[in-house]
Write an enzyme that holds these catalytic residues in place. Sequence first.
Site, PDB file in Angstrom:
ATOM      1  N   ASP A  25      -5.762 -15.573 -11.772  1.00 25.22           N
ATOM      2  CA  ASP A  25      -4.432 -14.961 -11.696  1.00 25.22           C
ATOM      3  C   ASP A  25      -3.498 -15.785 -10.819  1.00 25.22           C
ATOM      4  O   ASP A  25      -2.294 -15.865 -11.067  1.00 25.22           O
ATOM      5  CB  ASP A  25      -4.561 -13.536 -11.142  1.00 25.22           C
ATOM      6  N   HIS A 218      -4.965  -3.794  -7.168  1.00 24.19           N
ATOM      7  CA  HIS A 218      -4.424  -5.131  -7.396  1.00 24.19           C
ATOM      8  C   HIS A 218      -2.918  -5.078  -7.162  1.00 24.19           C
ATOM      9  O   HIS A 218      -2.148  -4.745  -8.059  1.00 24.19           O
ATOM     10  CB  HIS A 218      -4.738  -5.540  -8.840  1.00 24.19           C
ATOM     11  N   HIS A 220       0.782  -6.661  -6.028  1.00 27.05           N
ATOM     12  CA  HIS A 220       1.659  -7.814  -5.833  1.00 27.05           C
ATOM     13  C   HIS A 220       2.625  -7.470  -4.702  1.00 27.05           C
ATOM     14  O   HIS A 220       2.914  -6.306  -4.443  1.00 27.05           O
ATOM     15  CB  HIS A 220       2.390  -8.149  -7.130  1.00 27.05           C
ATOM     16  N   CYS A 251       2.827 -13.446 -13.264  1.00 21.91           N
ATOM     17  CA  CYS A 251       2.412 -13.109 -14.622  1.00 21.91           C
ATOM     18  C   CYS A 251       3.338 -13.824 -15.586  1.00 21.91           C
ATOM     19  O   CYS A 251       4.560 -13.669 -15.501  1.00 21.91           O
ATOM     20  CB  CYS A 251       2.472 -11.597 -14.857  1.00 21.91           C
TER      21      CYS A 251
END
Length: 311
Positions: A25, A218, A220, A251
Amino acid sequence: MRRPQRETVDGLPGRVTIYEVGPRDGLQNEKAVVPVEVKAEFVRRLLAAGLSTVETTSFVPATWVPQLADAEELLGLLGDAGRGRTRPVLVPNERGLDRALALGAEAVAIFGSATETFARKNLNRTVAESVTMFAPVVERARAEGAWVRAYVSMCFGDPWEGEVPIAQVVDVAQRLMDLGCDQLSLGDTIGVGTTGHVQRLLDALDAKGIGADRIGVHFHDTYGQALANTIAALRHGVTVVDASTGGLGGCPYAKSATGNLATEDLVWALDGLGIETGVDLEALVSTSTWMAGQLGRPSPSRVVKALAGSD
């Protein structure tokens, strides 16, 4: 100071597993392709720093994410270091699973969306169609003895649809977990979540039988909330936290998604709370500084800036 003063707080776990997503990622949104030898060295350094769980790469088509087109070559370079249940790889479909299993993968991750718009942009399918696509992937992976994780993106907000109802997130999460996945990762893909939202979502999942012991978070850090949201999840009983060394990430299908929670920032915060991670922060900062040099820009991690700058 090279480490924080330790002051424990009641109601938090004694140990947290950091699910490192930097090699996958973290790098997937880099415009310049990182040499595969650098990626392999990155993984080796992360393992040497004590990160036991490292998501190494993704078996998506090269046209989707050119940065990760070297998945087979990377796992070949890593050898045994790239195998095992603590070296997950992302797979989008049965073809991706075939490629992963052929290389001895023992842990895979699928990736769904809580919103229809992102499901279309990320997988070119509706939410329902993506669940149908993942069903044989999970079934076959389990039959091969592999561990399976389900990512759900856009759990806390969507750049096209705005607010995402908690019930909608829970519905998608339940459908994916009902396929037989071992773990659910809740993604705040654009970093808009806040602590109360985290609490409400975890409560709703718990009410549906998806407890904190099966959940990873998860976050950000777009709005600087990733660490606060992590602590809120830990208070609920979550013990798996996704993070990316150096705060790398984003992303390719959601331009408002900035970097992940920096692993160094997470380790510093957990160390200060007396929560064990098994990670050597000095080695991690060294790794992050090295990778920043490979990418040609400084790390956005505040802890990396503070510790590397104090040398």
